[in-house]
Write an enzyme that holds these catalytic residues in place. Structure first.
Site, short mmCIF file in Angstrom:
data_model
loop_
_atom_site.label_atom_id
_atom_site.label_comp_id
_atom_site.label_asym_id
_atom_site.label_seq_id
_atom_site.Cartn_x
_atom_site.Cartn_y
_atom_site.Cartn_z
N LYS A 117 -1.85 -1.73 -13.09
CA LYS A 117 -1.55 -0.45 -12.44
C LYS A 117 -0.05 -0.39 -12.11
O LYS A 117 0.62 0.61 -12.38
CB LYS A 117 -2.36 -0.38 -11.13
CG LYS A 117 -2.17 0.89 -10.35
CD LYS A 117 -2.72 0.79 -8.93
CE LYS A 117 -4.16 0.35 -8.88
NZ LYS A 117 -4.76 0.54 -7.52
N LYS A 129 -2.84 -8.78 -3.99
CA LYS A 129 -3.78 -8.09 -3.09
C LYS A 129 -4.16 -9.07 -1.99
O LYS A 129 -4.12 -10.28 -2.19
CB LYS A 129 -5.04 -7.68 -3.86
CG LYS A 129 -5.82 -6.57 -3.20
CD LYS A 129 -5.30 -5.21 -3.61
CE LYS A 129 -5.90 -4.08 -2.82
NZ LYS A 129 -5.54 -2.77 -3.37
N GLY A 168 -1.43 -0.85 2.61
CA GLY A 168 -2.80 -0.58 3.04
C GLY A 168 -3.80 -0.53 1.90
O GLY A 168 -3.44 -0.49 0.73
N ASP A 169 -5.06 -0.55 2.27
CA ASP A 169 -6.19 -0.32 1.37
C ASP A 169 -7.36 0.03 2.31
O ASP A 169 -7.12 0.48 3.44
CB ASP A 169 -6.49 -1.57 0.50
CG ASP A 169 -7.44 -1.28 -0.65
OD1 ASP A 169 -7.01 -0.73 -1.67
OD2 ASP A 169 -8.65 -1.58 -0.53
N THR A 212 -1.84 8.54 -2.95
CA THR A 212 -2.92 8.14 -3.87
C THR A 212 -3.77 9.35 -4.24
O THR A 212 -4.06 9.59 -5.42
CB THR A 212 -3.78 7.03 -3.25
OG1 THR A 212 -2.92 6.02 -2.71
CG2 THR A 212 -4.69 6.42 -4.28
P1 NDP Z 1 -10.27 4.11 3.79
O1 NDP Z 1 -10.57 2.92 4.60
O2 NDP Z 1 -9.32 5.12 4.30
O3 NDP Z 1 -11.62 4.87 3.41
C1 NDP Z 1 -12.63 4.22 2.74
C2 NDP Z 1 -13.75 5.21 2.49
O4 NDP Z 1 -14.69 4.65 1.58
C3 NDP Z 1 -14.53 5.53 3.73
O5 NDP Z 1 -15.04 6.83 3.63
C4 NDP Z 1 -15.65 4.51 3.69
O6 NDP Z 1 -16.81 4.87 4.42
C5 NDP Z 1 -15.95 4.47 2.22
N1 NDP Z 1 -16.52 3.16 1.87
C6 NDP Z 1 -15.96 1.95 2.06
N2 NDP Z 1 -16.77 0.96 1.67
C7 NDP Z 1 -17.88 1.58 1.23
C8 NDP Z 1 -19.10 1.12 0.70
N3 NDP Z 1 -19.34 -0.21 0.54
N4 NDP Z 1 -20.03 2.05 0.33
C9 NDP Z 1 -19.77 3.38 0.49
N5 NDP Z 1 -18.63 3.87 1.00
C10 NDP Z 1 -17.71 2.99 1.36
O7 NDP Z 1 -9.80 3.54 2.36
P2 NDP Z 1 -8.95 4.26 1.23
O8 NDP Z 1 -9.24 5.70 1.17
O9 NDP Z 1 -7.56 3.79 1.36
O10 NDP Z 1 -9.54 3.53 -0.07
C11 NDP Z 1 -10.61 4.08 -0.84
C12 NDP Z 1 -10.56 3.50 -2.24
O11 NDP Z 1 -9.30 3.82 -2.85
C13 NDP Z 1 -10.65 1.97 -2.32
O12 NDP Z 1 -11.34 1.63 -3.50
C14 NDP Z 1 -9.20 1.54 -2.43
O13 NDP Z 1 -9.08 0.28 -3.03
C15 NDP Z 1 -8.66 2.64 -3.31
N6 NDP Z 1 -7.22 2.83 -3.28
C16 NDP Z 1 -6.54 3.01 -2.11
C17 NDP Z 1 -5.17 3.21 -2.13
C18 NDP Z 1 -4.39 3.47 -0.89
O14 NDP Z 1 -3.18 3.68 -1.00
N7 NDP Z 1 -4.99 3.50 0.28
C19 NDP Z 1 -4.41 3.19 -3.38
C20 NDP Z 1 -5.22 3.07 -4.57
C21 NDP Z 1 -6.57 2.88 -4.50
P3 NDP Z 1 -17.16 4.09 5.79
O15 NDP Z 1 -16.25 4.70 6.81
O16 NDP Z 1 -18.59 4.35 6.03
O17 NDP Z 1 -16.87 2.64 5.55
O1 2IT Z 2 -4.98 -0.21 -4.69
C1 2IT Z 2 -3.81 0.13 -4.45
O2 2IT Z 2 -3.02 0.45 -5.35
C2 2IT Z 2 -3.38 0.19 -3.05
N1 2IT Z 2 -4.18 -0.10 -2.17
C3 2IT Z 2 -1.96 0.53 -2.71
C4 2IT Z 2 -1.06 -0.67 -2.86
C5 2IT Z 2 0.35 -0.48 -2.35
O3 2IT Z 2 1.06 -1.49 -2.37
O4 2IT Z 2 0.74 0.61 -1.94
#
Ligand code: NDP
Ligand code: 2IT
Length: 448
Positions: A117, A129, A168-169, A212
């Site tokens: 990525k 990570k 973050g993630d 994102t």
């Molecule tokens: P958040 O913590 O902000 O939100 C996570 C969301 O996903 C919540 O709604 C949560 O619900 C839900 N969730 C988490 N675990 C589960 C599960 N096991 N089953 C169902 N729902 C679940 O995280 P992000 O929005 O940052 O991340 C979401 C996805 O995007 C992840 O896969 C992450 O790796 C990916 N991502 C994030 C980036 C970033 O910059 N933040 C960048 C690129 C990818 P609940 O509150 O019930 O746990």
């Molecule tokens: O999955 C991802 O790309 C992230 N959680 C963001 C990573 C970052 O360094 O901003």
């Protein structure tokens, strides 16, 4: 001479024998390796250099104890990790995940995907990570702070602006990054570039919270455009309701789509009038409450237990933005039957291998995570640049760069697929382009 197919198979067998208990990591590796045959056929030098064995082994995996004291005065212990997967292209870069399901397999899958990525963004960042099995849900701010301080007390030994830059993630947003940064600074010195996703007041970038989700929609828009389609007038299902889901739905709505759902790990909300972004943000970010509150406060919305991918009505586009393996083969078949013609991934690895095969068989336009959700890390890399320059760019400037990067990533996936005669297989296109870049950088640096 070893054929491409035999080489890939043999590497995967060794990987399985070595990491048999790491199901998610093996899944990510299988998805990636299964697309590389055309490259090895044309470039036997990658086989001679045994690049696959090198690229699938992390440079380093760090695991550590994180002791902290909860609000009742009890001592708790979590496990912390940092997987420093590959630094051929730049310092390790990738998020931290705090979720009870975190283990070495999950972080190795995420770190592995992150390598490719990150190189697709065209910015000089390697892949890493980290995270912990700590669950921030239901914890007080003070508990989260104490956990973050303990986590960083150990992690700070291994990171730095030119070495490894976390962000973050899942479970790690502005609040956690603030606490982590505060502790880093206390133990080291002011060096904003050691973490990204910082709040604006101390070196954060405008648009990073949005990046994102916005990037996902920009990428998807390019993919739709290339196929004579657009978001306008489309019905969209978004899963998740966190950082990525919120901004994906905001941007898709701005482009004329109606986003009818969001979800969490308990259930999902359907609002045929379109999800109300401001109400959702208020519930999730300010109140840190559950989606049941959204349905309780919005007369047009209904709440349903279970996965949003069991929703049975017709719609056009699916944007999974929650977590890994949320869509399996059976769910993918249902989506196709319901009229979904485009699946684009905000979450990392939300579609399992069977689901990906279903998209391919049915000609679904598929935006794979490592291409479609690269906007977050791309703006993280822009944040690193701003921190080095000691400048901050405007919202418009960062957004324009983000749009340019996402367009480039789509074009790279498309033209690489075409170059290798793979039609609209954007997954293979993205994988191959990313692999070639990382492999070439590794070869140029010798056997290290
Ligand atoms: P958040 O913590 O902000 O939100 C996570 C969301 O996903 C919540 O709604 C949560 O619900 C839900 N969730 C988490 N675990 C589960 C599960 N096991 N089953 C169902 N729902 C679940 O995280 P992000 O929005 O940052 O991340 C979401 C996805 O995007 C992840 O896969 C992450 O790796 C990916 N991502 C994030 C980036 C970033 O910059 N933040 C960048 C690129 C990818 P609940 O509150 O019930 O746990
Ligand atoms: O999955 C991802 O790309 C992230 N959680 C963001 C990573 C970052 O360094 O901003």
């Amino acid at each position: 001479m070893t054929t491409a197919k035999a080489y890939i198979q043999a590497t995967f067998e060794t990987l399985k024998a070595r990491n048999g208990h790491e199901a998610e990591f093996l899944q990510a590796a299988e998805e990636f390796l299964s697309t590389l045959e055309p490259v090895f056929e044309q470039h036997p030098e990658y086989i001679e250099e045994n690049i696959l064995a090198r690229i699938t082994e992390p440079e380093r995996v760090i695991s550590f104890r994180v002791p902290w004291v909860d609000r009742e005065g009890k001592v708790q212990v979590n496990r912390g990790y940092r997987v420093q997967f590959n630094s051929a292209v730049g310092p390790y870069k990738g998020g931290l995940r705090f979720h009870p399901t975190v283990n070495q397999s999950i972080l190795k899958f995420l770190g592995f995907e992150q390598i490719f990525k990150n190189v697709l963004t065209g910015l000089p960042i390697g892949g890493g990570k980290g995270g912990s099995d700590f669950d921030p849900k239901g914890k007080t701010d003070a508990e989260v702070m104490r956990f973050c301080q303990s986590f960083m007390t150990e992690l700070q030994k291994y990171i730095g602006p030119s070495q490894d830059v976390p962000a973050g993630d899942i479970g790690v947003g502005g609040r956690e990054i603030g606490y982590l940064y505060g502790q880093y600074k206390r133990l080291n010195q002011f060096d904003a570039g050691v973490l990204t996703g910082k709040p604006l007041g101390f070196g954060g970038s405008l648009i990073r919270p949005e990046a994102t989700g916005y990037g996902l929609v920009y990428y998807t828009q390019e993919m739709l455009k290339a196929n004579g389609e657009s978001f306008a007038g489309k019905k969209v299902v978004v899963s998740g309701s966190g950082n990525v889901a919120q901004y994906a739905l905001q941007k898709a709505t701005e482009l004329g789509a109606t986003v009818i759902s969001v979800s969490d790990s308990n259930g999902y909300v359907i609002d045929e009038n379109g999800i109300d972004f401001d109400l959702l943000q208020d519930i999730k970010e300010k109140r840190r409450a559950r989606l049941t509150e959204y349905a309780a406060e919005k007369p047009t919305a209904t709440y349903h237990e279970g996965s949003v991918w069991t929703y049975a009505e017709k719609y056009d586009i699916a944007l999974p933005c929650a977590t890994q393996n949320e869509i399996d083969g059976a769910a993918a078949k249902r989506l196709v039957a319901q009229g979904v013609f485009c699946v684009s991934e905000g979450a990392n690895m939300p579609s399992d291998l069977e689901a990906i095969a279903v998209y391919k068989e049915n000609g679904v336009y598929y935006g794979p995570a490592k291409a479609a959700n690269a906007g977050g890390v791309a703006v993280s890399a822009l944040e690193m640049s701003q921190n080095s320059l000691r400048l901050s760019w405007t919202r418009e400037e960062v957004d324009t760069r983000l749009q340019g990067i996402m367009t480039n990533i789509f074009n790279t996936a498309k033209t690489t697929a075409e170059k290798y005669d793979l039609g609209k297989d954007y997954l293979a296109g993205a994988n191959i382009a990313a692999f070639e870049n990382v492999a070439d950088a590794m070869i140029a640096q010798g056997i290290v």
